[in-house]
Design a protein around this motif. Structure first.
Motif, short mmCIF file in Angstrom:
data_model
loop_
_atom_site.label_atom_id
_atom_site.label_comp_id
_atom_site.label_asym_id
_atom_site.label_seq_id
_atom_site.Cartn_x
_atom_site.Cartn_y
_atom_site.Cartn_z
N MET A 1 0.93 -1.35 0.07
CA MET A 1 0.06 -0.04 -0.11
C MET A 1 0.93 1.33 -0.04
N TYR A 2 1.81 1.38 1.08
CA TYR A 2 2.65 2.39 0.89
C TYR A 2 3.25 2.84 -0.26
N HIS A 3 3.86 1.79 -1.16
CA HIS A 3 4.53 2.00 -2.15
C HIS A 3 3.87 2.40 -3.31
N VAL A 4 2.61 2.03 -3.48
CA VAL A 4 1.68 2.41 -4.68
C VAL A 4 1.24 3.87 -4.21
N CYS A 5 1.02 4.20 -3.25
CA CYS A 5 0.70 5.64 -2.74
C CYS A 5 1.64 6.50 -2.80
N ASP A 6 2.85 6.15 -2.59
CA ASP A 6 4.09 6.75 -2.95
C ASP A 6 4.28 7.10 -4.42
N VAL A 54 -11.10 0.55 10.04
CA VAL A 54 -12.05 1.61 9.52
C VAL A 54 -11.36 3.02 9.23
N GLY A 55 -10.13 3.03 9.95
CA GLY A 55 -9.43 4.23 9.73
C GLY A 55 -8.70 4.32 8.29
N LEU A 56 -8.37 3.09 7.89
CA LEU A 56 -7.97 2.82 6.43
C LEU A 56 -9.15 3.32 5.54
N LEU A 57 -10.16 2.65 5.53
CA LEU A 57 -11.25 2.96 4.73
C LEU A 57 -11.85 4.63 5.03
N ARG A 58 -11.57 5.32 5.95
CA ARG A 58 -11.90 6.84 5.96
C ARG A 58 -10.85 7.36 5.23
N ASN A 108 -10.74 3.34 -5.61
CA ASN A 108 -12.02 2.59 -5.76
C ASN A 108 -11.55 1.27 -5.34
N THR A 109 -10.74 0.69 -6.23
CA THR A 109 -10.49 -0.96 -6.01
C THR A 109 -9.84 -1.14 -4.60
N ARG A 110 -9.26 -0.34 -3.88
CA ARG A 110 -8.67 -0.53 -2.43
C ARG A 110 -9.99 -0.47 -1.56
N LEU A 111 -10.90 0.55 -1.74
CA LEU A 111 -12.22 0.98 -1.16
C LEU A 111 -13.01 -0.54 -1.09
#
Length: 123
Positions: A1-6, A54-58, A108-111
């Motif tokens: 997740m971190y690397h994709v967001c970066d 829930v934090g990740l979702l938000r 959207n896919t991650r959501l």
């Protein structure tokens, strides 16, 4: 997740970098210079990572909302470029709008993947 967001963040930083010559060409109003604009969305809630599923979702939802604002802004920039017959800016806006669309698609896919874990397991 971190690397994709970066990677996605670097993509957005590149958009800003590519806009710099356009801002110089057209001039840029500094923040606070009598800009009459309605209150905008702020990313202040994203300054820290929220805890748990829930934090990740938000966090993903907040990023999606901001990404949608960016995408519609690219649409507005493209329309202005078309009106000004600025081919360079129009090509840049279309390119960046497409990349922003890919960012939104990933979010959207991650959501979709995070929602069951956050809402059913955590609840």
């Amino acid at each position: 997740m971190y690397h994709v967001c970066d990677t996605l963040a670097k993509m957005s930083e590149e958009h800003v970098r590519r806009l710099e010559p356009v801002a110089r060409r057209y001039g840029e109003q500094a923040a606070g210079e009598d800009v009459e604009e309605p209150e905008r969305l702020h990313a202040e809630g994203l300054a820290e990572v929220r805890e748990g599923p829930v934090g990740l979702l938000r966090d993903l939802q907040d990023l999606y909302v901001l990404g949608t604002l960016v995408q519609t802004t690219w649409t507005a920039v493209a329309q202005a470029a078309q009106g000004a017959r600025d081919r360079e800016l129009l090509e840049l806006a279309h390119h960046c709008e497409g990349e922003t669309g890919r960012q939104l698609s990933w979010l959207n896919t991650r959501l979709k993947a995070a929602a069951p874990q956050a809402l059913l397991v955590a609840g």
